[in-house]
Enzyme design. Structure first.
Site, PDB file in Angstrom:
ATOM      1  N   LYS A 210      22.934 -67.989  -6.444  1.00  0.00           N
ATOM      2  CA  LYS A 210      23.446 -68.886  -5.410  1.00  0.00           C
ATOM      3  C   LYS A 210      24.847 -69.374  -5.785  1.00  0.00           C
ATOM      4  O   LYS A 210      25.767 -69.333  -4.994  1.00  0.00           O
ATOM      5  CB  LYS A 210      22.479 -70.064  -5.246  1.00  0.00           C
ATOM      6  N   GLU A 216      23.121 -67.076 -17.646  1.00  0.00           N
ATOM      7  CA  GLU A 216      22.265 -65.913 -17.894  1.00  0.00           C
ATOM      8  C   GLU A 216      22.653 -64.764 -16.963  1.00  0.00           C
ATOM      9  O   GLU A 216      22.810 -63.612 -17.384  1.00  0.00           O
ATOM     10  CB  GLU A 216      20.793 -66.265 -17.653  1.00  0.00           C
ATOM     11  N   GLY A 271      17.574 -72.883  -4.269  1.00  0.00           N
ATOM     12  CA  GLY A 271      17.268 -71.660  -5.019  1.00  0.00           C
ATOM     13  C   GLY A 271      15.791 -71.307  -4.973  1.00  0.00           C
ATOM     14  O   GLY A 271      15.409 -70.161  -4.734  1.00  0.00           O
ATOM     15  N   ARG A 272      14.939 -72.313  -5.183  1.00  0.00           N
ATOM     16  CA  ARG A 272      13.491 -72.043  -5.236  1.00  0.00           C
ATOM     17  C   ARG A 272      12.884 -71.856  -3.850  1.00  0.00           C
ATOM     18  O   ARG A 272      11.677 -71.644  -3.724  1.00  0.00           O
ATOM     19  CB  ARG A 272      12.791 -73.158  -6.003  1.00  0.00           C
ATOM     20  N   GLU A 357      10.143 -77.894 -10.211  1.00  0.00           N
ATOM     21  CA  GLU A 357      11.569 -78.205 -10.076  1.00  0.00           C
ATOM     22  C   GLU A 357      11.759 -79.117  -8.857  1.00  0.00           C
ATOM     23  O   GLU A 357      12.685 -79.918  -8.818  1.00  0.00           O
ATOM     24  CB  GLU A 357      12.395 -76.917  -9.933  1.00  0.00           C
ATOM     25  N   HIS A 388     -11.931 -65.187 -18.863  1.00  0.00           N
ATOM     26  CA  HIS A 388     -12.234 -64.806 -20.238  1.00  0.00           C
ATOM     27  C   HIS A 388     -11.229 -65.402 -21.205  1.00  0.00           C
ATOM     28  O   HIS A 388     -11.017 -64.879 -22.299  1.00  0.00           O
ATOM     29  CB  HIS A 388     -12.278 -63.279 -20.347  1.00  0.00           C
ATOM     30  N   LYS A 508      21.825 -77.142 -19.897  1.00  0.00           N
ATOM     31  CA  LYS A 508      22.868 -76.129 -19.671  1.00  0.00           C
ATOM     32  C   LYS A 508      24.160 -76.582 -20.343  1.00  0.00           C
ATOM     33  O   LYS A 508      24.833 -75.793 -21.006  1.00  0.00           O
ATOM     34  CB  LYS A 508      23.146 -75.997 -18.163  1.00  0.00           C
TER      35      LYS A 508
HETATM   36  O1  F6P Z   1      17.685 -73.530 -13.449  1.00  0.00           O
HETATM   37  C1  F6P Z   1      18.158 -74.268 -12.387  1.00  0.00           C
HETATM   38  C2  F6P Z   1      18.653 -73.456 -11.290  1.00  0.00           C
HETATM   39  O2  F6P Z   1      19.724 -74.150 -10.789  1.00  0.00           O
HETATM   40  C3  F6P Z   1      17.586 -73.177 -10.238  1.00  0.00           C
HETATM   41  O3  F6P Z   1      17.433 -74.222  -9.357  1.00  0.00           O
HETATM   42  C4  F6P Z   1      18.098 -71.929  -9.614  1.00  0.00           C
HETATM   43  O4  F6P Z   1      17.104 -71.285  -8.861  1.00  0.00           O
HETATM   44  C5  F6P Z   1      18.534 -71.163 -10.832  1.00  0.00           C
HETATM   45  O5  F6P Z   1      19.097 -72.153 -11.671  1.00  0.00           O
HETATM   46  C6  F6P Z   1      19.497 -70.055 -10.589  1.00  0.00           C
HETATM   47  O6  F6P Z   1      20.665 -70.503  -9.980  1.00  0.00           O
HETATM   48  P1  F6P Z   1      21.676 -69.495  -9.307  1.00  0.00           P
HETATM   49  O7  F6P Z   1      20.978 -68.816  -8.194  1.00  0.00           O
HETATM   50  O8  F6P Z   1      22.807 -70.353  -8.830  1.00  0.00           O
HETATM   51  O9  F6P Z   1      22.121 -68.510 -10.352  1.00  0.00           O
END
Ligand code: F6P
Length: 547
Positions: A210, A216, A271-272, A357, A388, A508
Site C-alpha cells: 500500500k 521487508e 491493508g488488512r 491489528e 491431536h 519499525k
Molecule cells: O505491519 C503494519 C502494516 O502497516 C500493516 O497494516 C500492513 O498490512 C502491512 O504493514 C504492509 O504494509 P504495506 O502494504 O504498506 O507494505
C-alpha cells in the site's frame, strides 16, 4: 456524524451485562440445554448461505437481549451507516473506511469528497482483468519472449496474508499451469525458497505494498530485481517481469516500475481489508477474473446483510457481540478459530491480522482509556489436526476458550468417507467441549475412582459452528466479510478506532535505528538499554568470528 461516545461501562446495558455475567458464569451449558431443550434450533441464524449455530454459547435469551441493547446504546447502527456512507470513521488517520466499496457492483454510488468511488474501483478491476487474461493466455510475454508460468507476490501483512490465504483456499479453482509463490519475510530464506526452482525468464513479480515503503517488501523487491538482472542482464526486463500494486505511484516509479504496470487502490482501504482490492491481483491471476467477480459478489452479499438485517438476525453483529461478551464480561483471553477444511488452513493467520491489528487498542476514539479488555487473541489451526495437539487444553485445561468451528457439507475433493469423518469430528468436538464428561458418567462406565479426576472433562467451553455447503470463491468472500464486520462490531462497542495501527510503528522505527549498528564496520556507540546493547555486541562478535 453522530457517534455515541459515552464511556462503555457507564452504559445501562453494560452494567446490566456485568450483573448478568455473574449469574451466567456459574451456569453450565449442560444446564442451559436442560432448561431450554429447543435452544439448539432457536439460537441460530442463517444468511447468504452461512448457517450460524450459537446455541453452545454461555448465553440465554436475556444475554442476547442485553447484548443487542448494548449495540443500540453504543450507536452500532449509526457506525455502520457512517462506514457505508464514506464518513471519516478512521479518526486518527482522518480517512473513510470503504473496503465495502471494493465489492460494490457497477452502477452503485458511494461518494467520498464529492466523488463516486465505485467507477474508479471498476476501472482498476477491468485493468486487472485484462492483465490477468493476458497472463493466463500467454499473451503477456516475458523479456525473452517466453510466457509467464510463475507469479511471485512480494508483500507483507495485509499485502500478503489475504492473497496467501485465498491462494490456499481457492486452489481447486485455480489454473494448475501457473505456479504461485509468496514472499513476505525479510529473512532471506523466504525469497530463496520461493524462487529456488523458478526460471527468471518465466517469472513475474507482483510487488504489493500500500505504502511502497515497507522495509521487508522493498528489500525483497530489490533482491528479486537483482535475481532477474543476474539471469537476464537487461534493465528493460523489469517492465515485463515486475508489476506493482500500491497507492503510492511516485515510489513505484522511483523503484523503476512503469506506472502503466501499476494497479492502484486508495487510502480508504486498510491493508488488512485489502485482499479484494488490487492486492488480490495474484488471486485474480490464479482463479481468473470471472471467479474473482464471484468472490466479490460473495463479499457484497454479506455487506448487504450486515447493512440491512435486524441485529438479532445479523450474523456479523451476533458474532461480534459474542466476542465482546467473552472479552469484556467473562474474562476470556482468546478465540480459537478452527476451519474443518484443509483449504482454509491459512484462514486463522489471516484473521489474526484482521482482528488483532484492528482491535488491539487501549484507548477510545476520544483518547480515553478503554474499560477492560479489547480484542481477544485470535488463533487456530485446521481441524482435525488441532485435535491431536492443543485441543487437550480446551477439554481439560483451566482456561475459558471460546471457539469458532467452520464446517462444510460438501468437500471439493470428495474421496470415500473423508468428508463424513471430518464432519463427525467437528460436531463431536463442539459437543465434547460444551458438555464434557462428568465423574458420574465415568464411574458408571467402570472407571476406577483414582482415575476419575484425570478423565473428567469439565465441558462448558463455548463455541459457534458455522455450517456452509461447500467452499467456493463466493463463499470465501462471504466468510471474510463476516469476520470483517464482526471485527467492526466489536470495535464499535468498545468505541475504538479499528482502522489505525500506530502500535506497529514503534518497532519499525527502532529497527531502522539498529540496522546501521549491525552493519557499520566501526564499533557503534550504543545507547539502548543494557539488554539490547549486549545482544547487538554479541551478534556483531559472533558474526565476525564466522566470516
Ligand atoms: O505491519 C503494519 C502494516 O502497516 C500493516 O497494516 C500492513 O498490512 C502491512 O504493514 C504492509 O504494509 P504495506 O502494504 O504498506 O507494505
Amino acid at each position: 456524524m453522530t457517534v455515541k461516545t459515552a464511556p462503555g461501562t457507564k452504559r445501562q446495558a453494560w452494567q446490566a451485562l456485568q450483573d448478568h455475567a455473574g449469574r451466567i458464569r456459574a451456569t453450565h451449558l449442560r444446564t442451559l440445554f436442560e432448561d431450554d431443550p429447543e435452544r439448539g434450533g432457536r439460537l441460530a441464524a442463517e444468511a447468504v448461505g452461512l448457517y450460524l449455530d450459537y446455541s453452545k454459547h454461555r448465553v440465554t435469551d436475556e444475554t442476547i437481549g442485553l447484548l443487542l441493547a448494548l449495540a443500540e446504546e453504543a450507536g452500532l447502527r449509526e457506525r455502520i451507516d457512517a462506514m457505508f456512507a464514506g464518513k471519516r470513521i478512521n479518526v486518527t488517520e482522518d480517512r473513510p473506511v470503504l473496503h465495502v466499496a471494493l465489492r460494490a457492483p457497477r452502477g452503485q454510488s458511494i461518494v467520498v469528497d464529492g466523488e463516486n468511488v465505485v467507477p474508479k474501483v471498476h476501472e482498476v478491476l477491468d485493468r486487472m482483468a485484462a492483465f490477468a487474461r493476458a497472463l493466463r493466455t500467454g499473451a503477456w510475454k516475458g523479456h525473452t519472449g517466453r510466457p509467464i508460468k510463475n507469479v511471485v507476490n512480494i508483500g507483507i501483512g495485509g499485502s500478503d496474508l489475504g492473497p496467501v490465504m485465498a491462494h490456499e483456499a481457492l486452489r481447486h479453482f485455480s489454473d494448475p499451469r501457473l505456479v504461485l509463490r509468496f514472499v513476505s519475510n525479510v529473512d532471506g530464506s523466504d525469497f530463496a525458497l520461493a524462487v529456488h526452482d523458478l526460471d527468471p525468464a518465466e517469472t513475474l513479480f507482483i510487488v504489493s505494498s500500500k505504502t511502497f515503503t515497507t522495509l521487508e517488501t522493498m528489500t525483497n523487491a530489490q533482491t528479486a530485481r537483482r535475481w532477474l538482472m543476474d539471469a537476464l542482464g537487461d534493465e528493460r526486463a523489469v517492465a515485463r517481469h515486475f508489476v506493482a500494486v500500491s497507492t503510492n505511484a511516485d515510489a513505484v516509479r522511483k523503484f523503476g516500475i512503469d506506472t502503466a504496470n501499476m494497479f492502484g487502490f486508495w487510502d480508504w482501504v486498510g491493508g488488512r481489508y485489502s485482499m479484494d482490492s488490487a492486492i488480490g491481483l495474484s488471486t485474480m491471476i490464479a482463479i481468473g477474473p470471472e471467479r474473482f467477480g464471484e468472490m466479490l459478489a460473495g463479499f457484497h452479499a454479506m455487506d448487504e446483510h450486515f447493512r440491512t438485517a435486524p441485529f438479532d438476525r445479523n450474523l456479523p453483529v451476533l458474532m461480534g457481540l459474542l466476542a465482546v461478551w467473552y472479552s469484556s464480561f467473562l474474562g476470556a483471553e482468546t478465540i480459537g478459530v478452527f476451519p474443518y477444511s484443509h483449504a482454509l488452513r491459512r484462514f486463522p493467520a489471516y484473521l489474526q491480522q484482521l482482528a488483532m491489528e484492528s482491535n488491539g487498542k487501549r484507548v477510545t476514539l476520544e483518547g480515553a482509556a478503554v474499560a477492560g479488555d479489547t480484542s481477544a487473541i485470535y488463533w487456530g489451526e485446521p481441524g482435525t489436526n488441532g485435535q491431536h495437539s492443543f485441543y487437550q487444553l480446551i477439554h481439560q485445561g483451566t482456561r475459558l476458550v471460546p471457539c469458532d468451528f467452520i464446517a462444510f457439507c460438501r468437500s471439493l475433493d470428495p474421496i470415500g468417507r473423508h468428508q463424513d469423518l471430518l464432519t463427525a469430528n467437528v460436531f463431536a468436538q463442539a459437543e465434547a467441549m460444551a458438555f464434557g464428561k462428568t465423574a458420574e458418567q465415568l464411574r458408571e462406565e467402570g472407571v476406577p475412582d483414582w482415575l476419575v479426576p484425570h478423565r473428567v472433562c469439565e465441558g462448558n467451553q463455548p463455541s459457534s459452528t458455522i455450517l456452509v455447503d461447500a467452499l467456493s470463491p463466493s463463499v470465501l468472500g462471504t466468510l471474510v466479510a463476516l469476520y470483517e464486520h464482526s471485527v467492526f462490531t466489536q470495535g464499535a462497542i468498545w468505541n475504538i478506532d479499528s482502522f489505525d495501527q500506530w502500535g506497529v510503528e514503534l518497532g519499525k522505527k527502532l529497527a531502522v535505528r539498529i540496522i546501521p549498528e549491525l552493519e557499520d564496520e566501526a564499533e557503534p556507540k550504543l545507547a539502548h538499554d543494557s539488554s539490547t546493547n549486549t545482544l547487538i555486541r554479541r551478534y556483531r562478535r559472533q558474526r565476525a568470528a564466522k566470516r
